[in-house]
Motif scaffolding. Structure first.
Motif, PDB file in Angstrom:
ATOM      1  N   GLU A 118     119.148  13.827 -29.048  1.00  0.00           N
ATOM      2  CA  GLU A 118     118.042  13.194 -29.767  1.00  0.00           C
ATOM      3  C   GLU A 118     118.235  11.679 -29.801  1.00  0.00           C
ATOM      4  N   ILE A 119     117.133  10.963 -30.120  1.00  0.00           N
ATOM      5  CA  ILE A 119     117.208   9.519 -30.327  1.00  0.00           C
ATOM      6  C   ILE A 119     117.972   9.264 -31.630  1.00  0.00           C
ATOM      7  N   PRO A 120     118.931   8.337 -31.633  1.00  0.00           N
ATOM      8  CA  PRO A 120     119.738   8.111 -32.850  1.00  0.00           C
ATOM      9  C   PRO A 120     118.917   7.599 -34.025  1.00  0.00           C
ATOM     10  N   ASP A 121     119.055   8.238 -35.167  1.00  0.00           N
ATOM     11  CA  ASP A 121     118.581   7.723 -36.443  1.00  0.00           C
ATOM     12  C   ASP A 121     119.453   8.333 -37.531  1.00  0.00           C
ATOM     13  N   LYS A 122     119.141   8.097 -38.786  1.00  0.00           N
ATOM     14  CA  LYS A 122     120.014   8.541 -39.872  1.00  0.00           C
ATOM     15  C   LYS A 122     120.095  10.062 -39.993  1.00  0.00           C
ATOM     16  N   THR A 123     119.154  10.790 -39.408  1.00  0.00           N
ATOM     17  CA  THR A 123     119.174  12.258 -39.511  1.00  0.00           C
ATOM     18  C   THR A 123     119.752  12.928 -38.277  1.00  0.00           C
ATOM     19  N   THR A 124     119.867  12.201 -37.160  1.00  0.00           N
ATOM     20  CA  THR A 124     120.316  12.840 -35.906  1.00  0.00           C
ATOM     21  C   THR A 124     121.727  12.430 -35.482  1.00  0.00           C
ATOM     22  N   THR A 139     110.309  16.757 -39.118  1.00  0.00           N
ATOM     23  CA  THR A 139     108.950  16.252 -38.913  1.00  0.00           C
ATOM     24  C   THR A 139     108.881  15.297 -37.730  1.00  0.00           C
ATOM     25  N   HIS A 140     109.902  14.498 -37.558  1.00  0.00           N
ATOM     26  CA  HIS A 140     109.924  13.511 -36.485  1.00  0.00           C
ATOM     27  C   HIS A 140     110.838  13.923 -35.340  1.00  0.00           C
ATOM     28  N   SER A 141     111.221  15.189 -35.306  1.00  0.00           N
ATOM     29  CA  SER A 141     112.098  15.677 -34.242  1.00  0.00           C
ATOM     30  C   SER A 141     111.336  15.817 -32.933  1.00  0.00           C
ATOM     31  N   ASN A 142     112.042  15.623 -31.822  1.00  0.00           N
ATOM     32  CA  ASN A 142     111.441  15.785 -30.499  1.00  0.00           C
ATOM     33  C   ASN A 142     111.597  17.194 -29.945  1.00  0.00           C
ATOM     34  N   GLY A 143     112.355  18.046 -30.653  1.00  0.00           N
ATOM     35  CA  GLY A 143     112.558  19.407 -30.169  1.00  0.00           C
ATOM     36  C   GLY A 143     113.252  20.269 -31.219  1.00  0.00           C
ATOM     37  N   VAL A 144     113.820  21.382 -30.765  1.00  0.00           N
ATOM     38  CA  VAL A 144     114.509  22.327 -31.644  1.00  0.00           C
ATOM     39  C   VAL A 144     116.012  22.120 -31.480  1.00  0.00           C
ATOM     40  N   ALA A 145     116.695  21.912 -32.610  1.00  0.00           N
ATOM     41  CA  ALA A 145     118.139  21.641 -32.565  1.00  0.00           C
ATOM     42  C   ALA A 145     118.906  22.855 -32.061  1.00  0.00           C
ATOM     43  N   THR A 146     119.922  22.604 -31.202  1.00  0.00           N
ATOM     44  CA  THR A 146     120.756  23.695 -30.663  1.00  0.00           C
ATOM     45  C   THR A 146     122.017  23.918 -31.494  1.00  0.00           C
ATOM     46  N   GLY A 147     122.320  22.986 -32.393  1.00  0.00           N
ATOM     47  CA  GLY A 147     123.533  23.095 -33.206  1.00  0.00           C
ATOM     48  C   GLY A 147     124.721  22.387 -32.600  1.00  0.00           C
ATOM     49  N   LYS A 148     124.538  21.712 -31.461  1.00  0.00           N
ATOM     50  CA  LYS A 148     125.634  21.000 -30.812  1.00  0.00           C
ATOM     51  C   LYS A 148     125.513  19.501 -31.049  1.00  0.00           C
ATOM     52  N   CYS A 149     126.653  18.852 -31.137  1.00  0.00           N
ATOM     53  CA  CYS A 149     126.724  17.398 -31.254  1.00  0.00           C
ATOM     54  C   CYS A 149     127.191  16.862 -29.906  1.00  0.00           C
ATOM     55  N   VAL A 150     126.309  16.103 -29.232  1.00  0.00           N
ATOM     56  CA  VAL A 150     126.615  15.662 -27.869  1.00  0.00           C
ATOM     57  C   VAL A 150     126.570  14.143 -27.786  1.00  0.00           C
ATOM     58  N   GLN A 151     127.095  13.622 -26.683  1.00  0.00           N
ATOM     59  CA  GLN A 151     127.176  12.184 -26.494  1.00  0.00           C
ATOM     60  C   GLN A 151     125.807  11.618 -26.112  1.00  0.00           C
ATOM     61  N   PHE A 152     125.317  10.642 -26.893  1.00  0.00           N
ATOM     62  CA  PHE A 152     124.068   9.957 -26.543  1.00  0.00           C
ATOM     63  C   PHE A 152     124.369   8.788 -25.609  1.00  0.00           C
ATOM     64  N   ASN A 153     125.400   8.027 -25.951  1.00  0.00           N
ATOM     65  CA  ASN A 153     125.920   6.972 -25.071  1.00  0.00           C
ATOM     66  C   ASN A 153     127.419   6.865 -25.314  1.00  0.00           C
ATOM     67  N   ARG A 154     128.026   5.816 -24.885  1.00  0.00           N
ATOM     68  CA  ARG A 154     129.485   5.698 -24.987  1.00  0.00           C
ATOM     69  C   ARG A 154     129.979   5.660 -26.426  1.00  0.00           C
ATOM     70  N   THR A 155     129.178   5.167 -27.324  1.00  0.00           N
ATOM     71  CA  THR A 155     129.642   4.969 -28.699  1.00  0.00           C
ATOM     72  C   THR A 155     128.977   5.874 -29.729  1.00  0.00           C
ATOM     73  N   VAL A 156     127.858   6.485 -29.401  1.00  0.00           N
ATOM     74  CA  VAL A 156     127.073   7.232 -30.395  1.00  0.00           C
ATOM     75  C   VAL A 156     126.880   8.674 -29.938  1.00  0.00           C
ATOM     76  N   LYS A 157     127.044   9.601 -30.930  1.00  0.00           N
ATOM     77  CA  LYS A 157     126.736  11.008 -30.698  1.00  0.00           C
ATOM     78  C   LYS A 157     125.529  11.407 -31.544  1.00  0.00           C
TER      79      LYS A 157
END
Length: 388
Positions: A118-124, A139-157
């Motif tokens: 997901e796009i990083p914000d305080k809830t994701t 409400t502002h989600s782009n999809g259905v959460a899978t329950g996994k925490c994955v790498q968005f970029n080098r510094t943020v998950k």
């Protein structure tokens, strides 16, 4: 009890009839004539001249069609060199009494259904899978959460979602507007009106407008007030706003066409009057969710049969064409009704003067004595004299 009986007797057995008293007073006479003059001025000036109380009125029935024209070019890293014409920026192609012109956009290319962060914000933003609830959809989600925490970029998950990937990032709206050249696009408004009560119809392309003139004219309140072709930048400017500022986040403009027709004179005098205003209120101090935007997608399949789409968040200006007006024509019925009402109003002068004379002036008791006369029942009086 006796008092109630006397009041009831007075109501049942007494009769009032007007008595004419001629009062020779300059004050009262002038006041009476002044009030009558004001009533006559109201009836003649306001009711008959201004409001045309001698006419029967009818409201307008209208239909509107629009056509936009204009071409521009853009050259961006995502889209490269591209020509934009009417089929690209008018969405949808036709609407009822309105037209949407796309002026800015956020485009997400080559989306496919899959799993992505997901796009990083305080809830994701997350640190581990424990921070992500499987199956949740905000409400502002782009999809259905899978329950996994994955790498968005080098510094943020961030939490992973099942969605159209990559997900849209609409954090920053492009400035200046992507299609800033839309300021010079034109809009042709064709308006047909009908007054059913009088079976009168007309359109805003007037009989004296030729094909040659229509191809070259642009509306101007002074030089070309009846040209039905409007430059978009001019519309926004006439409403007191800046087109380039409005084009960034979009908005809603109203093109108002007023038809006020006096059908007692020539039909050629029934002419449209154009005005413009911004319909979405823009408050600088309270600017939450400003402008006008929506999303749409273009779908296609690649050579392997995989479904892709291009997602576009379109910002733009919606032009609402608002037609209103009324027509009037002489009719004896409203004329007689308003004449009767005016004559009845003249009685107000008498009532007002009576109130002042009988309750406000110094000699009010003298005037009351002359105004009112109490007469006993004649038959009762005659019977009493016979008994004697």
């Amino acid at each position: 009890m006796a008092g109630c009986c006397s009041v009831l007797g007075a109501l049942l057995f007494e009769y009032d009839t007007p008595r004419i008293v001629l009062i020779r007073s300059r004050k009262v006479g002038l006041m009476n004539r002044a009030v009558q003059l004001l009533i006559l001025a109201y009836v003649i000036g306001w009711v008959f001249v201004w409001e045309k109380g001698y006419q029967e009125m009818d409201s307008v029935v209208s239909s509107v069609t629009t056509k936009a024209k204009g071409v521009t070019v853009t050259n961006t890293p995502n889209l490269g060199f591209r020509i934009w014409d009417v089929a690209d920026y008018v969405i949808p192609a036709q609407e009822e009494n309105s037209l949407f012109i796309m002026t800015n956009m956020i485009i997400t290319l080559n989306q496919t259904q899959g799993f992505c962060p997901e796009i990083p914000d305080k809830t994701t933003v997350c640190k581990s899978d424990a921070n992500c609830a499987a199956g949740s959809t905000g409400t502002h989600s782009n999809g259905v959460a899978t329950g996994k925490c994955v790498q968005f970029n080098r510094t943020v998950k961030t939490c992973e979602v099942a969605a159209w990937c990559p997900v849209e990032d609409d954090t920053d709206v492009p400035k200046p507007a992507f299609l800033k050249a839309a300021e010079n696009f034109t809009l042709l408004v064709k308006n047909n009106i009908w007054y059913p009560k009088f079976n009168f119809s007309k359109r805003n392309i007037l009989p004296n407008i030729t094909t040659t003139y229509l191809k070259s004219c642009i509306y101007d309140a002074i030089t070309d007030p009846f040209c039905p072709i409007f430059r978009l930048g001019k519309i926004v400017k006439e409403a007191g706003h800046n087109f380039q500022d409005m084009a960034v986040e979009g908005g809603i403009m109203g093109i108002q066409i007023k038809w006020d027709c006096n059908l007692d004179i020539a039909a050629s005098c029934c002419l449209p009057k154009y005005s413009f205003r911004r319909l979405d209120t823009r408050d600088v101090d309270h600017n939450v969710s400003p402008g006008y935007n929506f999303r749409f997608a273009k779908y296609y399949n690649d050579l392997t049969g995989t479904e892709h789409r291009t997602l576009i968040k379109a910002y733009g200006i919606r032009f609402d064409i608002i037609v209103f007006g009324k027509a009037g024509k002489f009719d004896i019925i409203p004329t007689m009704i308003n004449i009767g009402s005016g004559l009845a109003l003249l009685g107000v002068a008498t009532v007002l003067c009576d109130v002042i004379v009988l309750y406000c002036m110094k000699k009010r008791y003298y005037y009351r004595e002359k105004k009112y006369k109490y007469v006993e029942d004649y038959e009762q009086g005659l019977g009493s004299e016979t008994d004697r």
